[in-house]
Design a protein around this motif. Structure first.
Motif, PDB file in Angstrom:
ATOM      1  N   ALA A   1       7.348  -4.625   0.059  1.00 46.93           N
ATOM      2  CA  ALA A   1       6.086  -4.563  -0.682  1.00 46.93           C
ATOM      3  C   ALA A   1       5.825  -3.137  -1.184  1.00 46.93           C
ATOM      4  CB  ALA A   1       4.935  -5.027   0.205  1.00 46.93           C
ATOM      5  N   VAL A   2       6.114  -2.157  -0.359  1.00 42.65           N
ATOM      6  CA  VAL A   2       5.923  -0.760  -0.767  1.00 42.65           C
ATOM      7  C   VAL A   2       6.863  -0.403  -1.907  1.00 42.65           C
ATOM      8  CG1 VAL A   2       6.177   1.635  -0.022  1.00 42.65           C
ATOM      9  CG2 VAL A   2       5.047  -0.016   1.464  1.00 42.65           C
TER      10      VAL A   2
ATOM     11  N   GLY B   1       8.082  -3.106   9.182  1.00 44.10           N
ATOM     12  CA  GLY B   1       8.916  -4.289   9.041  1.00 44.10           C
ATOM     13  C   GLY B   1       9.462  -4.426   7.629  1.00 44.10           C
ATOM     14  N   ASN B   2      10.434  -5.319   7.457  1.00 44.47           N
ATOM     15  CA  ASN B   2      11.098  -5.494   6.157  1.00 44.47           C
ATOM     16  C   ASN B   2      10.130  -5.954   5.075  1.00 44.47           C
ATOM     17  OD1 ASN B   2      13.565  -4.751   7.268  1.00 44.47           O
ATOM     18  ND2 ASN B   2      14.065  -6.849   7.860  1.00 44.47           N
TER      19      ASN B   2
ATOM     20  N   ASN C   1       7.287   0.202  14.051  1.00 44.81           N
ATOM     21  CA  ASN C   1       8.211   0.727  15.059  1.00 44.81           C
ATOM     22  C   ASN C   1       8.035   2.232  15.134  1.00 44.81           C
ATOM     23  OD1 ASN C   1       9.538  -1.838  15.536  1.00 44.81           O
ATOM     24  ND2 ASN C   1      10.493  -1.570  13.536  1.00 44.81           N
ATOM     25  N   LEU C   2       7.680   2.722  16.325  1.00 46.88           N
ATOM     26  CA  LEU C   2       7.428   4.137  16.523  1.00 46.88           C
ATOM     27  C   LEU C   2       8.283   4.665  17.663  1.00 46.88           C
ATOM     28  CD1 LEU C   2       4.300   2.613  16.404  1.00 46.88           C
ATOM     29  CD2 LEU C   2       3.763   4.952  15.773  1.00 46.88           C
TER      30      LEU C   2
ATOM     31  N   ALA D   1      -1.474  -0.350   7.917  1.00 49.31           N
ATOM     32  CA  ALA D   1      -0.137   0.233   7.757  1.00 49.31           C
ATOM     33  C   ALA D   1      -0.173   1.429   6.818  1.00 49.31           C
ATOM     34  CB  ALA D   1       0.826  -0.835   7.241  1.00 49.31           C
ATOM     35  N   SER D   2      -0.905   1.322   5.720  1.00 50.68           N
ATOM     36  CA  SER D   2      -0.974   2.445   4.773  1.00 50.68           C
ATOM     37  C   SER D   2      -1.679   3.652   5.392  1.00 50.68           C
ATOM     38  CB  SER D   2      -1.703   2.012   3.499  1.00 50.68           C
ATOM     39  OG  SER D   2      -3.014   1.552   3.802  1.00 50.68           O
ATOM     40  N   GLU D   3      -2.677   3.411   6.232  1.00 58.62           N
ATOM     41  CA  GLU D   3      -3.397   4.513   6.879  1.00 58.62           C
ATOM     42  C   GLU D   3      -2.514   5.242   7.887  1.00 58.62           C
ATOM     43  OE1 GLU D   3      -7.938   2.663   6.697  1.00 58.62           O
ATOM     44  OE2 GLU D   3      -6.731   2.451   8.514  1.00 58.62           O
ATOM     45  N   LEU D   4      -1.577   4.523   8.494  1.00 60.09           N
ATOM     46  CA  LEU D   4      -0.656   5.175   9.431  1.00 60.09           C
ATOM     47  C   LEU D   4       0.193   6.230   8.725  1.00 60.09           C
ATOM     48  CD1 LEU D   4       0.552   2.092  11.502  1.00 60.09           C
ATOM     49  CD2 LEU D   4      -1.013   3.891  12.251  1.00 60.09           C
ATOM     50  N   ILE D   5       0.403   6.040   7.416  1.00 58.00           N
ATOM     51  CA  ILE D   5       1.177   7.010   6.637  1.00 58.00           C
ATOM     52  C   ILE D   5       0.283   8.126   6.122  1.00 58.00           C
ATOM     53  CG2 ILE D   5       2.649   7.310   4.609  1.00 58.00           C
ATOM     54  CD1 ILE D   5       3.484   4.397   4.914  1.00 58.00           C
ATOM     55  N   THR D   6      -0.834   7.757   5.512  1.00 56.61           N
ATOM     56  CA  THR D   6      -1.703   8.759   4.894  1.00 56.61           C
ATOM     57  C   THR D   6      -2.516   9.548   5.914  1.00 56.61           C
ATOM     58  OG1 THR D   6      -3.444   7.092   4.595  1.00 56.61           O
ATOM     59  CG2 THR D   6      -1.881   7.390   2.783  1.00 56.61           C
TER      60      THR D   6
END
Length: 270
Positions: A179-180, A173-174, A86-87, A133-138
């Protein structure tokens, strides 16, 4: 008669003023106008700030706000590893003044309502699908730059300039969030375990070093005893006795007694 004449002149003046006002229109700062002619359609001329002429009842001015305006567009999409993302994208935009006739003809005055949500949704889904998903953060800066490049190019095809683009909200998502959190807890436990292991290793090394020091000291004492015999022990006894005597001499609770036990109470023996 004179009064009627002045009344008539006043009425003609009012009509003239009203007619002149119908022929004029104002364009304020930060705005631009185009003319819609009921016989010729949208004219290609663009009018900037100031007062301009028009033909009443035939030509109608259409005023556009050409200042930079903010708009936030929320989008829900999926990442490369099929995680829900969600952005919210915040953009500053303004229309190309030279293309206002085309924008009005093809889109309308509410061009931002019709164009921006659709192209933002299209570009974000296209870009986000390239990243895990992890790349969207890093790699958030790279994602933002990619979105900005593609969205700027896409908006220009509609005559819209984008002055600033930024991702103001990014959430998952939840399932991914849990998981994180679990991964973070596991990493913290691993760090704690490593700390305990390192502490035990340090204490072990310290104990070994201390034992080696004690052994070396014992060895040195043994060598010293072998060299001087019992003299060193007697010397240490004398030093200890001297220290004890010094401490007792300043104590008020110490009474010196002779060796003869019979004189303890200074009583004659039966």
């Amino acid at each position: 008669m004179a009064a009627n004449k002045w009344i008539m002149l006043g009425g003609l003046g009012s009509v003239a003023i009203g007619a002149v006002s119908q022929c004029l229109y104002n364009v304020d700062a930060g705005e631009a106008a185009i003319i819609f002619d009921k016989f010729q359609g949208v004219k290609t001329d663009v009018y900037g700030e100031g007062t301009h002429l028009r033909i009443p009842y035939i030509q109608d001015p259409v005023i556009f706000d050409i200042k930079s305006r903010p708009r936030s567009v929320p989008v829900s999409t999926g990442s490369k590893d099929l995680q829900t993302v969600n952005l919210t994208l915040r953009i500053l935009f303004h229309p190309d003044p030279a293309l206002l006739p085309s924008i009005y003809t093809n889109i309308g005055v509410d061009y931002d309502e019709r164009i921006l949500p659709s192209i933002v949704d299209e570009v974000l889904k296209s870009v986000v699908a390239k990243y895990d998903a992890s790349e969207l953060i890093t790699q958030r800066d790279a994602v933002s730059n990619n979105v900005a490049d593609e969205l700027t190019t896409r908006a220009q095809t509609f005559g819209i300039f984008l002055d600033d683009i930024s991702i103001t909200h990014l959430a998952f998502g939840n399932d991914f969030t849990r998981a994180v959190e679990s991964k973070q807890v596991a990493q913290q436990e691993a760090e704690r375990s490593r700390y305990y292991v390192e502490k035990a290793e340090f204490e072990k090394k310290a104990a070994i070093i201390s034992a080696e020091g004690d052994a070396e000291a014992a060895k040195m004492l043994s060598v010293a005893f072998d060299r001087v015999g019992d003299s060193l022990i007697e010397l240490r006894k004398m030093e200890a006795a001297e220290e004890i005597a010094s401490n007792l001499s300043v104590s008020r609770n110490v009474v010196y007694l002779p060796k003869d036990k019979g004189m303890l109470l200074n009583l004659p023996a039966n």
